[in-house]
Design a protein around this motif. Structure first.
Motif, PDB file in Angstrom:
ATOM      1  N   TYR A   1      28.581   7.112   4.882  1.00 20.54           N
ATOM      2  CA  TYR A   1      27.343   6.353   4.813  1.00 20.54           C
ATOM      3  C   TYR A   1      26.689   6.620   3.463  1.00 20.54           C
ATOM      4  O   TYR A   1      27.026   7.585   2.792  1.00 20.54           O
ATOM      5  CB  TYR A   1      26.403   6.738   5.956  1.00 20.54           C
ATOM      6  N   ILE A   2      25.771   5.778   3.093  1.00 18.09           N
ATOM      7  CA  ILE A   2      25.145   5.883   1.785  1.00 18.09           C
ATOM      8  C   ILE A   2      23.773   6.536   1.913  1.00 18.09           C
ATOM      9  O   ILE A   2      22.953   6.119   2.731  1.00 18.09           O
ATOM     10  CB  ILE A   2      24.997   4.494   1.136  1.00 18.09           C
ATOM     11  N   ALA A   3      23.537   7.552   1.099  1.00 16.39           N
ATOM     12  CA  ALA A   3      22.202   8.123   0.923  1.00 16.39           C
ATOM     13  C   ALA A   3      21.711   7.635  -0.434  1.00 16.39           C
ATOM     14  O   ALA A   3      22.483   7.557  -1.388  1.00 16.39           O
ATOM     15  CB  ALA A   3      22.253   9.643   0.958  1.00 16.39           C
ATOM     16  N   LYS A   4      20.448   7.255  -0.508  1.00 15.66           N
ATOM     17  CA  LYS A   4      19.945   6.698  -1.764  1.00 15.66           C
ATOM     18  C   LYS A   4      18.722   7.459  -2.251  1.00 15.66           C
ATOM     19  O   LYS A   4      18.112   8.229  -1.514  1.00 15.66           O
ATOM     20  CB  LYS A   4      19.608   5.220  -1.608  1.00 15.66           C
ATOM     21  N   GLY A   5      18.390   7.211  -3.507  1.00 16.64           N
ATOM     22  CA  GLY A   5      17.206   7.828  -4.094  1.00 16.64           C
ATOM     23  C   GLY A   5      17.515   9.176  -4.706  1.00 16.64           C
ATOM     24  O   GLY A   5      18.520   9.340  -5.380  1.00 16.64           O
ATOM     25  N   GLY A   6      16.662  10.140  -4.475  1.00 17.23           N
ATOM     26  CA  GLY A   6      16.839  11.467  -5.028  1.00 17.23           C
ATOM     27  C   GLY A   6      15.997  12.467  -4.282  1.00 17.23           C
ATOM     28  O   GLY A   6      15.168  12.112  -3.455  1.00 17.23           O
ATOM     29  N   SER A   7      16.237  13.712  -4.556  1.00 21.14           N
ATOM     30  CA  SER A   7      15.490  14.774  -3.886  1.00 21.14           C
ATOM     31  C   SER A   7      14.861  15.675  -4.925  1.00 21.14           C
ATOM     32  O   SER A   7      14.991  15.463  -6.116  1.00 21.14           O
ATOM     33  CB  SER A   7      16.427  15.592  -3.003  1.00 21.14           C
TER      34      SER A   7
ATOM     35  N   TRP B   1      24.490  17.314   7.050  1.00 19.90           N
ATOM     36  CA  TRP B   1      23.085  17.689   7.144  1.00 19.90           C
ATOM     37  C   TRP B   1      22.713  18.545   5.941  1.00 19.90           C
ATOM     38  O   TRP B   1      23.542  19.219   5.363  1.00 19.90           O
ATOM     39  CB  TRP B   1      22.778  18.412   8.450  1.00 19.90           C
ATOM     40  N   SER B   2      21.456  18.477   5.578  1.00 21.47           N
ATOM     41  CA  SER B   2      20.954  19.236   4.436  1.00 21.47           C
ATOM     42  C   SER B   2      19.435  19.184   4.434  1.00 21.47           C
ATOM     43  O   SER B   2      18.840  18.269   4.997  1.00 21.47           O
ATOM     44  CB  SER B   2      21.488  18.634   3.135  1.00 21.47           C
ATOM     45  N   ASN B   3      18.812  20.139   3.760  1.00 21.61           N
ATOM     46  CA  ASN B   3      17.359  20.106   3.645  1.00 21.61           C
ATOM     47  C   ASN B   3      16.889  19.089   2.597  1.00 21.61           C
ATOM     48  O   ASN B   3      15.694  18.908   2.425  1.00 21.61           O
ATOM     49  CB  ASN B   3      16.808  21.494   3.324  1.00 21.61           C
ATOM     50  N   ILE B   4      17.809  18.407   1.933  1.00 20.58           N
ATOM     51  CA  ILE B   4      17.444  17.363   0.977  1.00 20.58           C
ATOM     52  C   ILE B   4      17.875  15.980   1.457  1.00 20.58           C
ATOM     53  O   ILE B   4      17.893  15.039   0.705  1.00 20.58           O
ATOM     54  CB  ILE B   4      18.018  17.634  -0.423  1.00 20.58           C
ATOM     55  N   LEU B   5      18.212  15.862   2.750  1.00 19.26           N
ATOM     56  CA  LEU B   5      18.696  14.601   3.304  1.00 19.26           C
ATOM     57  C   LEU B   5      17.852  14.231   4.516  1.00 19.26           C
ATOM     58  O   LEU B   5      17.671  15.043   5.420  1.00 19.26           O
ATOM     59  CB  LEU B   5      20.173  14.775   3.720  1.00 19.26           C
TER      60      LEU B   5
ATOM     61  N   GLY C   1       0.793  -1.220   0.000  1.00 20.42           N
ATOM     62  CA  GLY C   1       0.000   0.000   0.000  1.00 20.42           C
ATOM     63  C   GLY C   1       0.830   1.276   0.000  1.00 20.42           C
ATOM     64  O   GLY C   1       0.330   2.359   0.245  1.00 20.42           O
ATOM     65  N   ILE C   2       2.140   1.159  -0.276  1.00 15.78           N
ATOM     66  CA  ILE C   2       3.037   2.313  -0.261  1.00 15.78           C
ATOM     67  C   ILE C   2       3.225   2.821  -1.690  1.00 15.78           C
ATOM     68  O   ILE C   2       3.444   2.046  -2.611  1.00 15.78           O
ATOM     69  CB  ILE C   2       4.402   1.932   0.343  1.00 15.78           C
ATOM     70  N   CYS C   3       3.142   4.138  -1.843  1.00 17.37           N
ATOM     71  CA  CYS C   3       3.392   4.731  -3.160  1.00 17.37           C
ATOM     72  C   CYS C   3       4.035   6.102  -2.994  1.00 17.37           C
ATOM     73  O   CYS C   3       4.044   6.667  -1.900  1.00 17.37           O
ATOM     74  CB  CYS C   3       2.104   4.841  -3.962  1.00 17.37           C
ATOM     75  N   ASP C   4       4.570   6.612  -4.078  1.00 15.78           N
ATOM     76  CA  ASP C   4       5.143   7.952  -4.127  1.00 15.78           C
ATOM     77  C   ASP C   4       6.203   8.151  -3.051  1.00 15.78           C
ATOM     78  O   ASP C   4       6.204   9.142  -2.318  1.00 15.78           O
ATOM     79  CB  ASP C   4       4.038   9.005  -3.994  1.00 15.78           C
ATOM     80  N   GLY C   5       7.141   7.211  -2.946  1.00 16.29           N
ATOM     81  CA  GLY C   5       8.156   7.272  -1.908  1.00 16.29           C
ATOM     82  C   GLY C   5       9.480   7.859  -2.342  1.00 16.29           C
ATOM     83  O   GLY C   5      10.427   7.861  -1.587  1.00 16.29           O
ATOM     84  N   LEU C   6       9.571   8.365  -3.561  1.00 13.74           N
ATOM     85  CA  LEU C   6      10.827   8.942  -4.038  1.00 13.74           C
ATOM     86  C   LEU C   6      10.654  10.414  -4.358  1.00 13.74           C
ATOM     87  O   LEU C   6       9.573  10.857  -4.707  1.00 13.74           O
ATOM     88  CB  LEU C   6      11.286   8.233  -5.322  1.00 13.74           C
ATOM     89  N   GLY C   7      11.738  11.144  -4.245  1.00 12.43           N
ATOM     90  CA  GLY C   7      11.748  12.476  -4.793  1.00 12.43           C
ATOM     91  C   GLY C   7      11.779  13.638  -3.835  1.00 12.43           C
ATOM     92  O   GLY C   7      12.154  14.722  -4.224  1.00 12.43           O
ATOM     93  N   ASN C   8      11.410  13.469  -2.574  1.00 15.34           N
ATOM     94  CA  ASN C   8      11.432  14.654  -1.716  1.00 15.34           C
ATOM     95  C   ASN C   8      12.715  14.769  -0.898  1.00 15.34           C
ATOM     96  O   ASN C   8      13.126  15.858  -0.567  1.00 15.34           O
ATOM     97  CB  ASN C   8      10.190  14.759  -0.834  1.00 15.34           C
ATOM     98  N   VAL C   9      13.366  13.680  -0.540  1.00 16.26           N
ATOM     99  CA  VAL C   9      14.657  13.739   0.151  1.00 16.26           C
ATOM    100  C   VAL C   9      15.516  12.541  -0.253  1.00 16.26           C
ATOM    101  O   VAL C   9      15.007  11.492  -0.635  1.00 16.26           O
ATOM    102  CB  VAL C   9      14.520  13.722   1.700  1.00 16.26           C
ATOM    103  N   LEU C  10      16.839  12.714  -0.168  1.00 14.27           N
ATOM    104  CA  LEU C  10      17.747  11.570  -0.226  1.00 14.27           C
ATOM    105  C   LEU C  10      17.578  10.829   1.090  1.00 14.27           C
ATOM    106  O   LEU C  10      17.442  11.442   2.143  1.00 14.27           O
ATOM    107  CB  LEU C  10      19.201  12.028  -0.343  1.00 14.27           C
ATOM    108  N   GLU C  11      17.589   9.522   1.057  1.00 14.26           N
ATOM    109  CA  GLU C  11      17.357   8.737   2.273  1.00 14.26           C
ATOM    110  C   GLU C  11      18.671   8.261   2.881  1.00 14.26           C
ATOM    111  O   GLU C  11      19.452   7.573   2.232  1.00 14.26           O
ATOM    112  CB  GLU C  11      16.513   7.508   1.939  1.00 14.26           C
TER     113      GLU C  11
END
Length: 71
Positions: free
Chosen positions: A34-40, A60-64, A7-17
């Motif tokens: 450490y590894i950040a994945k995905g995208g922002s 630290w960052s507003n996209i992480l 039931g999970i959707c739209d989990g990419l795009g707002n922050v690097l994880e």
């Protein structure tokens, strides 16, 4: 209609994880990254889970960030 089996959707795009995965050097020792994945929202091009970005501890960052999922 885009949700996965959980039931999970739209989990990419707002922050690097942030992840607990570390970047290993060729010697096999753990590097201080450490590894950040995905995208922002700043990522150019398509955002995929295959994208990986090494980050030093304490970065630290507003996209992480990280994701919390409750069932």
């Amino acid at each position: 209609s885009f949700a996965n089996a959980h039931g999970i959707c739209d989990g990419l795009g707002n922050v690097l994880e942030w992840t607990q995965d570390t970047l290993e050097q060729r010697s096999g020792q753990k590097a201080p990254h450490y590894i950040a994945k995905g995208g922002s929202w700043l990522t150019s091009g398509p955002v995929t889970l295959q994208q990986r970005f090494p980050q030093r501890p304490g970065t630290w960052s507003n996209i992480l960030g990280f994701r919390c999922v409750a069932a």
